[in-house]
Design a protein around this motif. Structure first.
Motif, PDB file in Angstrom:
ATOM      1  N   SER A  45       0.988  -1.240   0.068  1.00 61.09           N
ATOM      2  CA  SER A  45      -0.007  -0.017  -0.088  1.00 61.09           C
ATOM      3  C   SER A  45       0.952   1.404  -0.236  1.00 61.09           C
ATOM      4  O   SER A  45       1.699   1.294   0.828  1.00 61.09           O
ATOM      5  CB  SER A  45      -0.948   0.056   1.350  1.00 61.09           C
ATOM      6  OG  SER A  45      -1.976  -0.973   1.166  1.00 61.09           O
ATOM      7  N   SER A  57      -4.902   5.811   0.508  1.00 62.18           N
ATOM      8  CA  SER A  57      -3.954   4.411   0.090  1.00 62.18           C
ATOM      9  C   SER A  57      -4.416   3.671  -0.792  1.00 62.18           C
ATOM     10  O   SER A  57      -5.355   3.257  -1.030  1.00 62.18           O
ATOM     11  CB  SER A  57      -4.136   3.811   1.657  1.00 62.18           C
ATOM     12  OG  SER A  57      -3.718   4.201   2.680  1.00 62.18           O
ATOM     13  N   HIS A  58      -3.302   3.377  -1.847  1.00 61.81           N
ATOM     14  CA  HIS A  58      -3.686   2.526  -3.019  1.00 61.81           C
ATOM     15  C   HIS A  58      -2.850   1.614  -2.888  1.00 61.81           C
ATOM     16  O   HIS A  58      -1.625   1.218  -2.495  1.00 61.81           O
ATOM     17  CB  HIS A  58      -3.362   3.559  -4.432  1.00 61.81           C
ATOM     18  CG  HIS A  58      -4.376   4.518  -4.623  1.00 61.81           C
ATOM     19  ND1 HIS A  58      -5.491   4.178  -5.172  1.00 61.81           N
ATOM     20  CD2 HIS A  58      -4.181   5.919  -4.343  1.00 61.81           C
ATOM     21  CE1 HIS A  58      -6.336   5.435  -5.463  1.00 61.81           C
ATOM     22  NE2 HIS A  58      -5.371   6.339  -4.975  1.00 61.81           N
ATOM     23  N   VAL A  59      -3.274   0.344  -3.699  1.00 60.89           N
ATOM     24  CA  VAL A  59      -2.402  -0.870  -3.908  1.00 60.89           C
ATOM     25  C   VAL A  59      -1.558  -0.808  -5.210  1.00 60.89           C
ATOM     26  O   VAL A  59      -1.903  -0.358  -6.193  1.00 60.89           O
ATOM     27  CB  VAL A  59      -3.212  -2.113  -3.755  1.00 60.89           C
ATOM     28  CG1 VAL A  59      -2.585  -3.231  -4.195  1.00 60.89           C
ATOM     29  CG2 VAL A  59      -3.916  -2.316  -2.640  1.00 60.89           C
ATOM     30  N   PHE A  94      -5.502  -0.989   2.612  1.00 63.30           N
ATOM     31  CA  PHE A  94      -4.271  -1.174   3.398  1.00 63.30           C
ATOM     32  C   PHE A  94      -4.580  -2.210   4.572  1.00 63.30           C
ATOM     33  O   PHE A  94      -5.125  -1.655   5.643  1.00 63.30           O
ATOM     34  CB  PHE A  94      -3.778   0.100   3.874  1.00 63.30           C
ATOM     35  CG  PHE A  94      -2.445   0.073   4.789  1.00 63.30           C
ATOM     36  CD1 PHE A  94      -1.575  -1.087   4.821  1.00 63.30           C
ATOM     37  CD2 PHE A  94      -2.719   0.560   6.258  1.00 63.30           C
ATOM     38  CE1 PHE A  94      -0.568  -1.076   5.587  1.00 63.30           C
ATOM     39  CE2 PHE A  94      -1.591   0.487   7.223  1.00 63.30           C
ATOM     40  CZ  PHE A  94      -0.641  -0.504   6.861  1.00 63.30           C
ATOM     41  N   PRO A  95      -3.891  -3.432   4.527  1.00 62.47           N
ATOM     42  CA  PRO A  95      -3.071  -4.018   3.460  1.00 62.47           C
ATOM     43  C   PRO A  95      -4.230  -4.781   2.409  1.00 62.47           C
ATOM     44  O   PRO A  95      -5.373  -4.777   2.559  1.00 62.47           O
ATOM     45  CB  PRO A  95      -2.219  -4.943   4.113  1.00 62.47           C
ATOM     46  CG  PRO A  95      -3.237  -5.313   5.278  1.00 62.47           C
ATOM     47  CD  PRO A  95      -4.179  -4.135   5.627  1.00 62.47           C
ATOM     48  N   THR A 109      -8.808  -7.705   1.218  1.00 62.40           N
ATOM     49  CA  THR A 109      -8.462  -6.137   1.385  1.00 62.40           C
ATOM     50  C   THR A 109      -8.959  -5.613   2.649  1.00 62.40           C
ATOM     51  O   THR A 109      -9.833  -6.145   3.500  1.00 62.40           O
ATOM     52  CB  THR A 109      -9.049  -5.346   0.386  1.00 62.40           C
ATOM     53  OG1 THR A 109     -10.388  -5.312   0.386  1.00 62.40           O
ATOM     54  CG2 THR A 109      -8.665  -5.877  -0.982  1.00 62.40           C
TER      55      THR A 109
END
Length: 323
Positions: A45, A57-59, A94-95, A109
């Motif tokens: 993340s 927050s992006h993956v 996240f996460p 997720t």
């Protein structure tokens, strides 16, 4: 008495050295692996600031060589979209934990969204990839696991594995929010729980049961459990910290804990068997957090984040189990 020796490999990925997707900068939090024949994909993340100055927050993921020494590529598009307005994962994921299941890749997720009285709410979402983990499609807009009557606060940090045809999930659940003296807003306290499923989607939780005992007292927080079976035992690694004054105060931040089990439900905590502290350096000397354990070509490795909650990337150690 047996112990675990940590053979340090140092920091193996620093997000500052690479172009990240979606305008993200810094942070490679909670590394989680997906093994290929020629590479190791590590999901993490990362963060981007909104105009308000607050984070999303992006993956993303990085593909590493199988010796974990070389970066082959970094994802440049969206791996999984954030939720729509008002959804449980509106402000971040996240996460993310991934497992292969038949011809698909399942993703669990931890979606989070901002609140008013307290800072955040979380839930566990589910998504599937049919393109070898490059992108994931959500099962639906809501979580598959969230707060309930006996776990009324946070639920997240799912780690899933299949043993003997049954899905097992270890996860974090909140036991409350507390106003600590000298702090401007309440902080959360959370423990590790366990759930099972026959299909990976519909889960039965051991509601409100803390499966790893406290070491720091009742205000200890535990997160990011990760489990491996090795040499006739199940081994769990997790991170734990004080629940107050942990962001900057020395000695109160995250460190890695350890527990073992013979039945996947009852765990014996023995942090002393893991000697990670003997290998710390400048990037992880103040904090060790968000562990992930996995097997690769007959060896066992542990990925983890260092100082400032993974702002500067993640490192690895090889774990050697000693009799």
């Amino acid at each position: 008495m047996w112990s675990i020796t940590c053979k340090p490999m140092g920091k193996i990925f620093d997000p500052r050295d690479h172009k990240l997707p979606l305008g993200c900068e810094e942070f490679a939090q909670s590394p989680q692996t997906l093994i290929f024949s020629d590479r190791v994909r590590v999901y993490f993340s990362t963060r981007v600031r909104e105009e308000s100055g607050m984070y999303l927050s992006h993956v993303a993921y990085v593909d590493l060589s199988k010796d974990l020494k070389s970066v082959m590529s970094v994802s440049q598009g969206s791996v999984i979209p954030l939720g729509d307005l008002g959804c449980f994962d509106e402000h971040g994921i996240f996460p993310i934990n991934v497992i292969r299941h038949h011809d698909e890749i399942y993703a669990y997720t931890c979606g989070w969204s901002r609140r008013v009285a307290v800072s955040v709410e979380t839930g566990v979402g589910f998504a599937i990839s049919t393109d070898e983990g490059r992108t994931f499609k959500k099962l639906g807009a809501g979580p598959i696991l969230s707060s309930s009557q006996n776990e009324p606060y946070l639920v997240g940090d799912a780690f899933v594995k299949v043993f003997d045809g049954l899905f097992h999930m270890w996860y974090m659940f909140g036991v409350g929010w507390k106003n600590f003296e000298g702090q401007g807003q309440p902080d959360r306290i959370y423990k590790i729980g366990h759930a099972t499923s026959k299909n990976g989607v519909d889960w039965c939780k051991d509601e409100g049961k803390q499966i790893v005992p406290d070491k720091l007292g009742e205000d200890e927080s535990m997160a990011l459990p990760t489990v491996i079976e090795y040499d006739g035992l199940y081994h769990m690694f997790f991170c734990y910290r004080e629940s107050s004054d942990f962001r900057t105060a020395s000695g109160r931040g995250y460190r890695i804990g350890y527990a073992y089990s013979t039945d996947l439900s009852n765990w014996n905590r023995d942090d002393g068997k893991l000697r990670l502290s003997e290998s710390l350096s400048d990037w992880d000397g103040e904090m060790q957090c968000y562990p992930h354990v996995f097997e690769l070509d007959g060896k066992v490795f542990l990925l983890y984040n260092g100082n400032q909650f993974g702002r500067y990337g993640f490192g690895a150690v090889e774990l050697v189990f000693n009799d």
